[in-house]
Design an enzyme around this catalytic site. Structure first.
Site, short mmCIF file in Angstrom:
data_model
loop_
_atom_site.label_atom_id
_atom_site.label_comp_id
_atom_site.label_asym_id
_atom_site.label_seq_id
_atom_site.Cartn_x
_atom_site.Cartn_y
_atom_site.Cartn_z
N LYS A 1 0.86 -1.19 0.00
CA LYS A 1 0.00 0.00 0.00
C LYS A 1 0.89 1.24 0.00
CE LYS A 1 -3.18 3.13 1.08
NZ LYS A 1 -2.27 4.30 1.10
N GLY B 1 -4.86 3.92 -2.51
CA GLY B 1 -6.06 4.55 -1.98
C GLY B 1 -5.73 5.34 -0.74
N LYS B 2 -6.66 6.12 -0.27
CA LYS B 2 -6.44 6.92 0.93
C LYS B 2 -6.29 6.03 2.15
CE LYS B 2 -8.68 11.20 -0.51
NZ LYS B 2 -7.44 12.00 -0.37
N GLY B 3 -5.38 6.40 3.04
CA GLY B 3 -5.14 5.60 4.22
C GLY B 3 -6.37 5.43 5.07
N SER B 4 -7.17 6.49 5.19
CA SER B 4 -8.37 6.43 6.01
C SER B 4 -9.45 5.55 5.40
CB SER B 4 -8.93 7.85 6.22
OG SER B 4 -9.23 8.46 4.97
N GLU B 5 -9.35 5.28 4.09
CA GLU B 5 -10.37 4.50 3.41
C GLU B 5 -9.96 3.04 3.21
OE1 GLU B 5 -11.27 6.60 -0.18
OE2 GLU B 5 -12.00 8.38 0.87
N GLY C 1 -6.42 1.91 4.08
CA GLY C 1 -5.33 1.54 4.98
C GLY C 1 -5.82 0.86 6.24
N GLU D 1 8.90 1.39 11.51
CA GLU D 1 10.04 2.31 11.37
C GLU D 1 9.44 3.70 11.25
OE1 GLU D 1 12.03 4.97 10.09
OE2 GLU D 1 12.35 3.93 8.17
N CYS E 1 14.22 9.50 7.01
CA CYS E 1 13.96 9.19 8.41
C CYS E 1 15.19 9.38 9.29
CB CYS E 1 13.43 7.77 8.54
SG CYS E 1 14.43 6.52 7.70
N GLU F 1 10.00 16.28 14.76
CA GLU F 1 10.53 15.90 13.44
C GLU F 1 9.96 16.82 12.37
OE1 GLU F 1 11.48 11.85 11.02
OE2 GLU F 1 9.49 12.02 11.91
#
Length: 492
Positions: A182, A212-216, A218, A256, A292, A399
């Site tokens: 994803k 796709g969107k993470g909220s949808e 993920g 991570e 990172c 960060e």
């Protein structure tokens, strides 16, 4: 390459069961070129229906893939490494266009690493099938088996999608798992095409990619009962959401989560090497400090503090060339997306209140690339360094994830350690010294998953890569993509 007609954007699709498949709704999202801020491609906006389809594809492919011998899976890994070499130019260009990472680094830095990972995974397949034997008595034999986990979900960040795609997919596949990837919806083009290429080598369903969107999608992916492991490279906020989503159906997690890494220069260091290691290789990188392990807290011993500031400014002026990521002359590109660009700009405003500008501070295409109107709408930030006297400031603790760093002096080794460890994160740390005893003491005392001495950001297949504290836990390694089964046979 990206336009099918003068006005129609090329549309990339999910990779499901070895085929290119649009979102079931037919919906797409524009992918924006970070250098210009303009749409250059379209990617799927997948739904819950697509989640079930893609997980079912991976689940169906798992038994046959897991049943292959280590040598058979190794052959597939080598074929992928060869395929990357064949498509190197296309892959490097897509990654540069997709996220603004300059082409000179995606070509000569990224591509060789991707090949190396796949070839290393080929050599590691046998490790995933080795167990141990234990004589438990005159008539009892105990032994262990290494088995694949099942379906592994890899969630990618937007700053280095192809590297993290490869780390998450290669070792999971080598261990006998099938994989669902994803990517971030704001940096999905290169991953969708990469998945398409890999699917030409692998059996159908072994490697799948969904956008796709993470909220949808993920949340639905990580909580899916047929996902057996989740590996994330991303933010702490995303990790918290994953932990909540998997609470009812626990599964192994590899997280991570970034860092606020110290880069520490002692007075006895080779200053010429240190300057490059803390600037263009440490934080002011080809992908604009969006990494990172970016060395965003630069600690310099007081006797050389002023000299190092002078050397750093000279090095930046000579070495950093903002410009078109597709040009081999550019050494630093834009910020990946508008949201992150705005966040970095807000931190620069905070830095103006909390510290003193050593250099930089400007942002915006019109300001930084005058005379090049095509880049006026892009997400450009100048390499920026703030001098601070306290590590308690927000720009020292939070960060920023961009080409913005702080620099502060220290007097003693003990003070350097205290400052370095005074953070919630623990992913990377750099130490610059000619004193081997000092180097060893720093390595032992720094709260960090990775410590580099007289070098920085050395990441590869030879050593594990992971963090401590809020930087996460676990590694995308061959054994962490397996489970160990204990067996006893009574022969008497």
């Amino acid at each position: 390459m990206t336009l099918t007609t003068a006005n129609k954007l090329k549309e990339y699709q999910n990779v499901v069961n070895g085929e290119l498949v649009p979102a079931s709704s037919g919906e797409t999202v524009d992918s924006l070129d970070p250098a210009t801020g303009e749409a250059w491609a379209k990617v799927p906006r997948s739904s819950l229906k697509d989640v079930d389809t893609i997980v079912a594809s991976a689940r169906q492919a798992f038994p046959a893939w897991a049943a292959l011998s280590a040598l058979e899976r190794a052959d597939y890994m080598r074929q992928i490494g060869d395929l990357i070499a064949e498509h190197a130019e296309e892959i490097a260009e897509l990654e540069a266009r997709d996220i603004g990472w300059v082409i000179r680094e995606t070509t000569y830095g990224l591509i060789p690493v991707l090949k190396q990972i796949w070839y290393d995974a080929a050599g590691a397949t046998a490790v995933a099938s080795r167990g141990e034997t234990v004589q438990m008595g005159p008539t009892s034999l105990g032994y262990t088996l290494r088995e694949p986990l099942g379906v592994v979900l890899g969630i990618l960040p937007w700053n280095s999608p192809l590297f993290t795609f490869t780390m998450k997919a290669a070792y999971a596949l080598a261990a006998g798992n099938t994989v669902v990837i994803k990517p971030s919806e704001s940096a999905a083009v290169s991953s969708l095409r990469y998945g398409e290429l890999l699917a030409k080598v692998l059996p159908p369903g072994v490697l799948n990619v969904i956008c796709g969107k993470g909220s949808e999608v993920g949340d639905a992916l990580v909580s899916h009962r047929d996902i057996n492991k989740v590996t994330l490279t991303g933010s702490g906020t995303t990790a918290q959401a994953i932990a909540k989503a998997t609470a009812q159906h626990p599964k192994p997690l590899t997280l991570e989560l970034g860092g606020k890494s110290p880069n520490i220069v002692f007075a006895d260091a080779n200053l010429e090497k240190a300057v490059d290691g803390i600037t263009t290789n440490g934080i002011f990188t080809g992908n604009a400090g969006q990494l990172c392990v970016g060395g965003s807290r630069i600690l310099i011993q007081r006797p050389i503090f002023d000299k190092m500031l002078t050397l750093m400014k000279e090095h930046i002026e000579k070495s950093i060339q903002l410009g078109d990521p597709m040009s081999p002359e550019s050494t630093m590109g834009p910020i990946v997306n508008l949201s992150q660009y705005k966040q970095i700009c807000s931190y620069i405003d905070i830095g103006l209140e909390e510290g003193e500008v050593v250099f930089g501070g400007r942002h915006g295409g019109a300001e930084l690339l005058p005379g090049k109107p095509q880049f006026e709408g892009g997400y450009w930030v100048e390499p920026t360094l703030f001098r601070v006297e306290s590590n308690a400031h927000r720009i020292c603790q939070e960060e920023i994830f961009g080409p913005v760093a702080v620099v502060m002096p220290f007097d003693t080794e003990e003070e350097a350690i205290a400052l370095a460890n005074d953070t919630a994160f623990g992913l990377g740390a750099g130490v610059w010294t000619s004193n081997l005893d000092c180097a060893q003491r720093m390595i032992r005392n720094l709260d960090s998953g990775n410590v580099w001495v007289n070098t920085y950001r050395r990441v590869g297949v030879e050593l594990p890569f992971g963090g401590v504290k809020d930087s996460g836990y676990g590694t995308d390694s061959i054994l962490e993509n397996t489970r160990e089964k204990a067996c006893v046979i009574e022969m008497g």
